[in-house]
Write a protein that holds these residues in place. Structure first.
Motif, PDB file in Angstrom:
ATOM      1  N   GLY A  99       0.669  -1.054   0.257  1.00 63.54           N
ATOM      2  CA  GLY A  99      -0.253  -0.136  -0.012  1.00 63.54           C
ATOM      3  C   GLY A  99       0.912   1.445   0.060  1.00 63.54           C
ATOM      4  O   GLY A  99       0.483   2.849   0.075  1.00 63.54           O
ATOM      5  N   GLY A 100       2.019   0.934   0.121  1.00 68.02           N
ATOM      6  CA  GLY A 100       3.184   2.211  -0.248  1.00 68.02           C
ATOM      7  C   GLY A 100       3.412   2.916   0.616  1.00 68.02           C
ATOM      8  O   GLY A 100       5.150   3.915   0.791  1.00 68.02           O
ATOM      9  N   LEU A 101       3.706   2.115   1.894  1.00 71.22           N
ATOM     10  CA  LEU A 101       3.977   2.343   3.225  1.00 71.22           C
ATOM     11  C   LEU A 101       5.453   2.576   3.634  1.00 71.22           C
ATOM     12  O   LEU A 101       6.692   2.754   3.839  1.00 71.22           O
ATOM     13  N   GLY A 102       5.846   0.627   3.149  1.00 69.26           N
ATOM     14  CA  GLY A 102       7.476   0.466   2.728  1.00 69.26           C
ATOM     15  C   GLY A 102       7.663   1.453   2.232  1.00 69.26           C
ATOM     16  O   GLY A 102       8.874   2.023   2.433  1.00 69.26           O
ATOM     17  N   ARG A 103       7.612   1.875   0.518  1.00 65.65           N
ATOM     18  CA  ARG A 103       8.231   3.015   0.291  1.00 65.65           C
ATOM     19  C   ARG A 103       8.739   4.853   0.594  1.00 65.65           C
ATOM     20  O   ARG A 103       9.336   5.117   1.002  1.00 65.65           O
ATOM     21  N   ARG A 104       7.208   5.106   1.901  1.00 64.97           N
ATOM     22  CA  ARG A 104       7.105   6.195   2.745  1.00 64.97           C
ATOM     23  C   ARG A 104       8.874   5.513   3.684  1.00 64.97           C
ATOM     24  O   ARG A 104       9.564   7.011   3.683  1.00 64.97           O
ATOM     25  N   LEU A 105       9.307   4.599   4.061  1.00 66.04           N
ATOM     26  CA  LEU A 105       9.393   4.024   5.394  1.00 66.04           C
ATOM     27  C   LEU A 105      10.851   4.332   4.754  1.00 66.04           C
ATOM     28  O   LEU A 105      11.982   4.562   5.380  1.00 66.04           O
ATOM     29  N   VAL A 106      11.029   3.626   3.109  1.00 65.72           N
ATOM     30  CA  VAL A 106      12.691   3.878   2.640  1.00 65.72           C
ATOM     31  C   VAL A 106      13.295   4.977   2.632  1.00 65.72           C
ATOM     32  O   VAL A 106      13.938   6.496   2.221  1.00 65.72           O
ATOM     33  N   GLU A 107      11.363   6.474   1.596  1.00 65.39           N
ATOM     34  CA  GLU A 107      12.366   7.171   1.819  1.00 65.39           C
ATOM     35  C   GLU A 107      12.503   8.068   3.533  1.00 65.39           C
ATOM     36  O   GLU A 107      13.720   9.005   3.035  1.00 65.39           O
ATOM     37  N   ALA A 108      11.896   8.057   4.201  1.00 65.33           N
ATOM     38  CA  ALA A 108      12.010   8.639   5.625  1.00 65.33           C
ATOM     39  C   ALA A 108      13.721   8.067   6.042  1.00 65.33           C
ATOM     40  O   ALA A 108      14.026   8.594   6.421  1.00 65.33           O
ATOM     41  N   ALA A 109      14.248   7.011   5.518  1.00 66.69           N
ATOM     42  CA  ALA A 109      15.153   6.029   5.846  1.00 66.69           C
ATOM     43  C   ALA A 109      16.224   7.364   5.041  1.00 66.69           C
ATOM     44  O   ALA A 109      17.524   7.651   5.651  1.00 66.69           O
ATOM     45  N   HIS A 110      15.998   7.259   3.838  1.00 67.89           N
ATOM     46  CA  HIS A 110      16.892   8.022   2.496  1.00 67.89           C
ATOM     47  C   HIS A 110      17.366   9.929   3.618  1.00 67.89           C
ATOM     48  O   HIS A 110      17.889  10.198   3.501  1.00 67.89           O
ATOM     49  N   ALA A 111      15.992  10.026   3.273  1.00 69.95           N
ATOM     50  CA  ALA A 111      16.040  11.599   4.553  1.00 69.95           C
ATOM     51  C   ALA A 111      17.272  11.423   5.565  1.00 69.95           C
ATOM     52  O   ALA A 111      17.657  12.415   5.959  1.00 69.95           O
ATOM     53  N   ALA A 112      16.302  10.417   6.471  1.00 70.70           N
ATOM     54  CA  ALA A 112      17.173  10.764   7.676  1.00 70.70           C
ATOM     55  C   ALA A 112      18.711  10.192   7.319  1.00 70.70           C
ATOM     56  O   ALA A 112      20.198  11.262   8.685  1.00 70.70           O
ATOM     57  N   VAL A 113      19.418   9.505   6.956  1.00 73.57           N
ATOM     58  CA  VAL A 113      20.508   9.067   6.981  1.00 73.57           C
ATOM     59  C   VAL A 113      21.495   9.889   6.175  1.00 73.57           C
ATOM     60  O   VAL A 113      22.498  10.351   6.464  1.00 73.57           O
ATOM     61  N   ALA A 114      20.821  10.975   5.299  1.00 71.63           N
ATOM     62  CA  ALA A 114      21.272  12.321   4.787  1.00 71.63           C
ATOM     63  C   ALA A 114      21.463  13.176   5.450  1.00 71.63           C
ATOM     64  O   ALA A 114      22.529  14.214   5.837  1.00 71.63           O
ATOM     65  N   ASP A 115      20.514  13.687   6.793  1.00 68.63           N
ATOM     66  CA  ASP A 115      20.434  14.630   7.652  1.00 68.63           C
ATOM     67  C   ASP A 115      21.469  14.595   8.714  1.00 68.63           C
ATOM     68  O   ASP A 115      21.849  15.231   9.272  1.00 68.63           O
ATOM     69  N   ARG A 116      21.320  13.090   9.204  1.00 65.94           N
ATOM     70  CA  ARG A 116      21.414  13.146  10.662  1.00 65.94           C
ATOM     71  C   ARG A 116      23.359  12.633  10.892  1.00 65.94           C
ATOM     72  O   ARG A 116      23.996  13.081  11.485  1.00 65.94           O
ATOM     73  N   PHE A 117      23.431  11.855   9.465  1.00 65.60           N
ATOM     74  CA  PHE A 117      24.809  11.071   9.559  1.00 65.60           C
ATOM     75  C   PHE A 117      25.844  11.287   8.338  1.00 65.60           C
ATOM     76  O   PHE A 117      27.164  11.409   8.393  1.00 65.60           O
ATOM     77  N   GLY A 118      25.062  12.442   7.341  1.00 65.47           N
ATOM     78  CA  GLY A 118      26.129  13.310   5.843  1.00 65.47           C
ATOM     79  C   GLY A 118      26.021  11.958   5.115  1.00 65.47           C
ATOM     80  O   GLY A 118      26.763  12.406   4.064  1.00 65.47           O
ATOM     81  N   ALA A 119      24.950  11.474   4.855  1.00 67.59           N
ATOM     82  CA  ALA A 119      25.635  10.037   4.554  1.00 67.59           C
ATOM     83  C   ALA A 119      25.152  10.511   2.518  1.00 67.59           C
ATOM     84  O   ALA A 119      24.382  11.609   2.091  1.00 67.59           O
ATOM     85  N   ARG A 120      25.644  10.314   1.543  1.00 60.50           N
ATOM     86  CA  ARG A 120      25.929  10.492   0.177  1.00 60.50           C
ATOM     87  C   ARG A 120      25.204  10.139  -0.229  1.00 60.50           C
ATOM     88  O   ARG A 120      24.846   9.592  -1.820  1.00 60.50           O
ATOM     89  N   ARG A 121      25.255   8.084  -0.355  1.00 63.53           N
ATOM     90  CA  ARG A 121      24.990   7.458  -1.268  1.00 63.53           C
ATOM     91  C   ARG A 121      24.130   6.270   0.868  1.00 63.53           C
ATOM     92  O   ARG A 121      24.843   6.236   1.726  1.00 63.53           O
ATOM     93  N   VAL A 122      23.272   5.433   0.439  1.00 61.68           N
ATOM     94  CA  VAL A 122      22.823   4.405   1.235  1.00 61.68           C
ATOM     95  C   VAL A 122      22.637   2.757   0.842  1.00 61.68           C
ATOM     96  O   VAL A 122      22.993   2.314  -0.461  1.00 61.68           O
ATOM     97  N   ARG A 123      23.132   2.003   1.472  1.00 66.84           N
ATOM     98  CA  ARG A 123      23.613   0.780   1.132  1.00 66.84           C
ATOM     99  C   ARG A 123      22.489  -0.208   1.539  1.00 66.84           C
ATOM    100  O   ARG A 123      21.892   0.225   3.260  1.00 66.84           O
ATOM    101  N   ILE A 124      22.134  -1.001   1.356  1.00 71.88           N
ATOM    102  CA  ILE A 124      21.131  -2.291   2.095  1.00 71.88           C
ATOM    103  C   ILE A 124      21.754  -3.487   1.987  1.00 71.88           C
ATOM    104  O   ILE A 124      22.341  -3.663   0.818  1.00 71.88           O
ATOM    105  N   SER A 125      20.759  -4.693   2.081  1.00 65.90           N
ATOM    106  CA  SER A 125      21.904  -6.300   2.038  1.00 65.90           C
ATOM    107  C   SER A 125      19.578  -6.602   2.211  1.00 65.90           C
ATOM    108  O   SER A 125      19.357  -6.737   2.560  1.00 65.90           O
TER     109      SER A 125
END
Length: 176
Positions: A99-125
């Motif tokens: 229903g789109g919640l997973g995508r919203r959480l991924v977008e929130a994760a992207h924003a949070a790692v960029a904002d909090r940690f200065g990330a320019r890229r994100v990895r998953i496994s």
């Protein structure tokens, strides 16, 4: 449907988030969704002590999604250094998947790692056996890096393998 609020998890959330994560990954309840690992692993996906450790670590956090007082999703975010963020343990209530919640959480994760940690890229496994999930991440802009990570066999706190060929593929995406 009531509005979904995404916020940082706090220690008082751990029991409810633990139940949510287990229902998304393991056992019969997880089969109601499409992200189950029940064919790959038995046992637990995580435990309350692991979740408490995440919340206590300044290089990690759990973003949690709530519908009123009910947890409906969460995702672990982490700082891996050198401009790299990580997210994992993406969990959505099995009856709400698709229903789109997973995508919203991924977008929130992207924003949070960029904002909090200065990330320019994100990895998953991801397990290579999870072809549908890999394709979903590719639609979100992730690419396979060619790197792999071993599965922690012999450590039951990460699950009880149902097969002997488990490992993780590493995927990566640049952040805007």
């Amino acid at each position: 449907m009531t509005e979904i609020d995404i916020r940082d998890a706090v220690p008082a959330d751990i029991p409810a988030l633990h139940r949510l994560i287990e229902s998304a990954y393991r056992g019969k309840a997880s089969r109601a969704g499409w992200t189950t690992e029940a064919d790959l692993l038995d046992g637990q996906r995580t435990d309350p002590e692991d979740l408490a450790g995440i919340l206590a670590d300044p290089k990690q956090a759990l973003l949690s999604a709530w519908r009123g007082e009910e947890p409906v999703g969460c995702v672990l975010i982490a700082d891996r250094g050198e401009g790299t963020g990580y997210f994992g343990m993406l969990s959505v209530s099995p009856t709400l998947q698709g229903g789109g919640l997973g995508r919203r959480l991924v977008e929130a994760a992207h924003a949070a790692v960029a904002d909090r940690f200065g990330a320019r890229r994100v990895r998953i496994s991801v397990f290579p056996q999870r072809e549908t999930l890999i394709a979903w991440y590719q639609r979100l802009g992730y690419r396979l890096t060619g790197d792999t990570l071993p599965f922690p066999y012999g450590e039951p706190r990460f699950g009880l393998p149902r097969r002997d060929d488990l490992y993780f593929l590493v995927m990566e995406r640049a952040l805007d």
